[in-house]
Write an enzyme that holds these catalytic residues in place. Structure first.
Site, short mmCIF file in Angstrom:
data_model
loop_
_atom_site.label_atom_id
_atom_site.label_comp_id
_atom_site.label_asym_id
_atom_site.label_seq_id
_atom_site.Cartn_x
_atom_site.Cartn_y
_atom_site.Cartn_z
N HIS A 153 35.54 32.30 33.45
CA HIS A 153 35.13 32.67 34.81
C HIS A 153 37.06 31.95 35.27
CE1 HIS A 153 36.68 34.43 38.48
NE2 HIS A 153 36.59 33.55 38.88
N CYS A 204 33.12 37.99 40.46
CA CYS A 204 33.78 37.25 39.43
C CYS A 204 32.55 37.46 38.55
CB CYS A 204 34.23 35.79 39.67
SG CYS A 204 34.74 36.02 41.08
N ASN A 242 42.98 33.45 40.30
CA ASN A 242 41.76 33.41 39.80
C ASN A 242 41.99 35.65 39.98
OD1 ASN A 242 38.93 34.71 40.13
ND2 ASN A 242 38.51 33.70 41.80
#
Ligand code: ACO
Length: 316
Positions: free
Chosen positions: A243, A117, A273
């Protein structure tokens, strides 16, 4: 690394698949509920790509959005970097090469990078270094993920967390006093199995509590590191673009480090996500919403599998 010459984000684009899967939809197939998912993560729904839509297709659509919104031409691009954990192919060819071909961009350097990520933060810094060294002049930097392909849809601990999408930015030099000021990248390999897609499982496995604790610390420490070494305080920063993993991570980090939680731009409610894609998707939305203004100092902060983390300090 601090920037000796101004390199800035000149254009932004994003793409999310049209199919929306709500928490209630997921509750039809696993033992969960909208109430549990929203209260534990902040997520209400996510986008899921069509079976035939590959990571490269998501990236190409993000690039088309970027070109449509800017006066940049694809012939000008001489660098393509795709941050992804869900490349079209296992091994090679890289998704970046496929993106170049689909966009009709000939001769540009093109490669993928994997930093979970945090991938977009890593890719941005690699592109900046290559522009500084002269090996690229205009680089398209992508975060693109088809996570629906690596999610175990029977595991309620993980399947509720992820979504598909892509974002990209164009990075180039400027004569104006703006752009990337500083960047920091880190990894703690000891935590590598806390969040993984292994050859055995081929799907995402995660130690949720361990990742949560790491994420709170990673965001806070990254913000403080970039502030301290640039003689700034948190009051100098207009936005933190993190993030998008979990709104409770942001709340816990704000509380522990004394940050104003409203500084964090969050869209996890709508997209879940999307790993390396989450920061550029957020940036595209912020630009569209008129939230990014000249002179603002903004921090991007990534954290994820590796365990990697890092950040970018930028003046808009
Ligand atoms: N629906 C209902 N119940 C659930 C679900 C679900 N989708 N998922 C887990 N539960 C249950 C568990 O089975 C457990 O039940 P039990 O007590 O009977 O065993 C209970 O909820 C509590 O489980 P925990 O794992 O302790 O829940 P927690 O409050 O820690 O929340 C979460 C889990 C949201 C994953 C949290 O640990 C977290 O946010 N971790 C960070 C990880 C993250 O965000 N990862 C995203 C990818 S990583 C990244 O992008 C960096």
């Amino acid at each position: 690394m601090k920037s000796p010459q101004p390199i800035y984000i000149s254009a932004i684009g994003c793409y999310v698949p049209t199919k929306i899967v709500s928490n209630n939809d997921l509750a039809q197939s696993v033992d969960t509920s909208d109430e549990w998912i929203h209260s534990h993560t902040g997520i209400r729904e996510r986008r899921i790509a069509k079976p035939e839509e590959q990571c490269s297709d998501l990236a190409v659509n993000a690039a088309l959005d970027l070109f449509a919104k800017s006066n940049r031409k694809r012939e000008e691009i001489d660098g393509i970097i795709v941050a992804t954990a869900t490349a079209d192919h296992y091994g090679f060819p890289s998704t970046a090469c496929i993106v170049a071909e689909k966009l009709g961009i000939k001769g540009a350097a093109a490669f993928d990078i994997g930093a979970g990520c945090t991938g977009f933060i890593y890719a941005l810094e690699i592109a900046r270094g290559m522009i500084m060294s002269g090996s690229m002049t205009k680089a398209l930097v992508f975060g693109s993920e088809k996570l629906s392909e690596v999610v175990n849809w029977k595991d309620r601990n993980t399947c509720v967390l992820f979504g598909d999408g892509a974002g990209c930015v164009l990075l180039e030099r400027t004569e104006e006093p703006k752009g990337i000021i500083d960047s920091t990248l880190h990894a703690e390999g000891a935590g590598s199995l806390a969040l993984a897609i292994t050859k055995d499982t081929k799907t995402i496995t995660m130690e949720g509590r361990a990742v949560y604790a790491f994420a709170v610390r990673a965001i806070g420490d990254t913000v403080l590191e970039l502030l301290t070494r640039n003689d700034l305080t948190i009051e100098d920063i207009t936005w933190i673009v993190p993030h998008q993993a979990n709104h409770r991570i942001i709340a816990a980090c704000s509380k522990r480090y004394g940050f104003d939680p409203t500084m964090f731009y969050l869209n996890i409610e709508r997209y879940a996500n999307t790993s390396a894609a989450s920061i550029p998707i957020a940036l595209a939305e912020m630009e569209e919403g008129g939230l990014l203004k000249s002179g603002q100092k903004i921090l991007f902060v990534g954290f994820g599998a590796g365990l990697t983390y890092g950040g970018t300090l930028i003046q808009w």
